[in-house]
Design a protein around this motif. Sequence first.
Motif, PDB file in Angstrom:
ATOM      1  N   GLY A 106     -53.106 -22.382 -33.591  1.00 32.49           N
ATOM      2  CA  GLY A 106     -51.038 -21.616 -33.785  1.00 32.49           C
ATOM      3  C   GLY A 106     -50.254 -22.913 -34.181  1.00 32.49           C
ATOM      4  N   SER A 107     -50.915 -23.236 -34.735  1.00 35.72           N
ATOM      5  CA  SER A 107     -49.813 -24.409 -35.175  1.00 35.72           C
ATOM      6  C   SER A 107     -48.560 -24.457 -36.092  1.00 35.72           C
ATOM      7  CB  SER A 107     -50.509 -25.653 -35.868  1.00 35.72           C
ATOM      8  OG  SER A 107     -50.346 -26.012 -37.022  1.00 35.72           O
ATOM      9  N   GLY A 108     -48.555 -23.496 -37.399  1.00 31.13           N
ATOM     10  CA  GLY A 108     -48.016 -23.429 -38.227  1.00 31.13           C
ATOM     11  C   GLY A 108     -46.612 -22.782 -37.090  1.00 31.13           C
ATOM     12  N   ALA A 109     -47.284 -21.285 -36.144  1.00 28.62           N
ATOM     13  CA  ALA A 109     -46.245 -21.403 -34.990  1.00 28.62           C
ATOM     14  C   ALA A 109     -45.336 -21.854 -34.609  1.00 28.62           C
ATOM     15  CB  ALA A 109     -46.784 -20.008 -34.585  1.00 28.62           C
ATOM     16  N   ALA A 110     -46.298 -23.278 -33.623  1.00 30.14           N
ATOM     17  CA  ALA A 110     -46.003 -23.976 -32.966  1.00 30.14           C
ATOM     18  C   ALA A 110     -44.220 -24.559 -33.420  1.00 30.14           C
ATOM     19  CB  ALA A 110     -46.622 -24.737 -32.133  1.00 30.14           C
ATOM     20  N   ILE A 111     -45.262 -25.418 -35.025  1.00 28.74           N
ATOM     21  CA  ILE A 111     -43.958 -26.110 -35.606  1.00 28.74           C
ATOM     22  C   ILE A 111     -42.627 -25.099 -36.320  1.00 28.74           C
ATOM     23  CG2 ILE A 111     -43.834 -26.922 -37.859  1.00 28.74           C
ATOM     24  CD1 ILE A 111     -46.643 -27.965 -37.343  1.00 28.74           C
ATOM     25  N   ALA A 112     -43.189 -24.003 -36.055  1.00 31.64           N
ATOM     26  CA  ALA A 112     -41.756 -22.578 -36.480  1.00 31.64           C
ATOM     27  C   ALA A 112     -40.807 -22.771 -35.043  1.00 31.64           C
ATOM     28  CB  ALA A 112     -42.055 -21.630 -37.223  1.00 31.64           C
ATOM     29  N   ALA A 113     -41.606 -22.770 -34.248  1.00 33.46           N
ATOM     30  CA  ALA A 113     -40.687 -22.332 -33.306  1.00 33.46           C
ATOM     31  C   ALA A 113     -40.066 -23.521 -32.951  1.00 33.46           C
ATOM     32  CB  ALA A 113     -41.889 -21.499 -31.781  1.00 33.46           C
ATOM     33  N   ALA A 114     -40.626 -24.698 -32.717  1.00 33.88           N
ATOM     34  CA  ALA A 114     -39.828 -26.093 -32.421  1.00 33.88           C
ATOM     35  C   ALA A 114     -38.482 -26.059 -33.086  1.00 33.88           C
ATOM     36  CB  ALA A 114     -41.096 -27.083 -32.022  1.00 33.88           C
ATOM     37  N   THR A 115     -38.925 -26.057 -34.378  1.00 33.20           N
ATOM     38  CA  THR A 115     -37.552 -26.040 -35.187  1.00 33.20           C
ATOM     39  C   THR A 115     -36.791 -25.526 -34.524  1.00 33.20           C
ATOM     40  OG1 THR A 115     -39.337 -26.598 -36.987  1.00 33.20           O
ATOM     41  CG2 THR A 115     -37.219 -26.641 -37.736  1.00 33.20           C
ATOM     42  N   ALA A 116     -37.122 -24.462 -35.080  1.00 31.49           N
ATOM     43  CA  ALA A 116     -35.704 -22.782 -34.613  1.00 31.49           C
ATOM     44  C   ALA A 116     -34.985 -23.796 -32.908  1.00 31.49           C
ATOM     45  CB  ALA A 116     -36.390 -21.636 -34.465  1.00 31.49           C
ATOM     46  N   ARG A 117     -36.052 -24.111 -32.279  1.00 34.78           N
ATOM     47  CA  ARG A 117     -35.209 -24.544 -30.726  1.00 34.78           C
ATOM     48  C   ARG A 117     -34.259 -25.600 -30.704  1.00 34.78           C
ATOM     49  NH1 ARG A 117     -40.342 -22.855 -27.508  1.00 34.78           N
ATOM     50  NH2 ARG A 117     -39.736 -20.534 -27.110  1.00 34.78           N
TER      51      ARG A 117
END
Length: 312
Positions: A106-117
Motif C-alpha cells: 500500500g505504499s502509493g495509498a500511504a504516500i497519498a494519505a500522508a500528503t493529504a493529511r
Amino acid sequence: MSNDHEPLATGSAAGKIILFGEHAVVYGRPAIAAPVQQLRAYAEIHPGRKCQVVAVDLNRVIDVAEAPEDDPIALMVRLACHELGRSLPPWRIVIRSDIPMAAGLGSGAAIAAATARALLAGFRVDLPLARLSEMVYEVEKLHHGSPSGIDNTVVVYEKPVWFVRGWPPEPFATPRPFHLLIADTGIPSPTRFAVADVRAAWQKDPVRYEALFDRIGRIAAEARRHIEHGRSADLGPLMDENQQLLAKLGVSSPELERLCAAARAAGALGAKLSGAGRGGNMIALVEPEKRAQVKQALLAAGAKRVVETKVA
Ligand code: PMV
C-alpha cells in the motif's frame, strides 16, 4: 518561527497488508486488510516559493503546477486544494516512506494519505475519513487502473477492515491481537499487471474463476468470525487455503511458494502472499515464541527483509 528544519505541518499514514481476499475483492467478494504500523509514509510541509513536492526516496522534485496530470503525488495535492477551495500554496512538501514500492504494502495509498493529511494540517482544516479515502482512491486509480478501494480504505482508517467493493468499509474488533511476519521476495510486482492478467483469465473462463472467487470470499467470511471471537490460531489453515486458491488464480510465484513453505516448516500456523502477488510480500501467522525461528527460516529461504507486525 518556522524554518527548514521545523515543518509548518506534518502528516503520516501506515502501510497495509491484505489478510484475506485479494483479487477476489475486485469482483465483489469480501476481503480483510490491516494496517502495518511499523511501515509508514511521512509528509512535512515547509515554507517555499511555490508549491513543490520533494520525493526524497525517488530523488525527485515535482513542481505541482507543471506536473503532468498522471503524476500521483501532484494529483493528490491538487485534489486536496480543490476540495478545500484553496489555490496551490507556496509550500515545499517533503515526502519520505519506509514502505517498499510495488510490493503489495500500500505504499502509493500511504504516500497519498500522508500528503493529504499534511496539507489538511497546514490549512488547519479537517475532513471526514470517508472523504479522505475517496480522494486517495482517485490517486490509486493512477497506480492500479481499476482498484477495489481496499488500499485507500485501510490506509486512511488505520484499523483492520472488512471491505466489500461499493459498500461502506467496516472497521472491526480484534479482541485478541495476533502476530504476523511480513517477508519481502524483493521482486517488484506492479499491481496493475497482476490484476489485468486475472481479468483476462476470468474473461476466458468466467465459470472457473467465479467459483475460485466464491471460495476465497467464504474464507474471508470465516476468517472474520475467527478474528472477532479471538480464535486467531484458526486463521492459519485459512491462510494456507487462500494461498492455494491464489496460486490457482495464477498470481503466486516460485519465490512466494518457497517463502510460504519455509515459514510453515519453521512453525508458522499459516502463510500466504499478500497483495497483488507474483512478487511483493507474503505474510506468516506466528505464535510470539516462534517469531525468531520463523523469521530466520524466511531469511534463509531468500526473503530480502522480514517485518514483524501485530494486528490489533
Ligand atoms: O496494492 P496491492 O498489491 O496490495 O493489491 C491490491 C489488492 C488487489 O486485490 C490485488 C487489487 C485491488 O484493487 O484490490
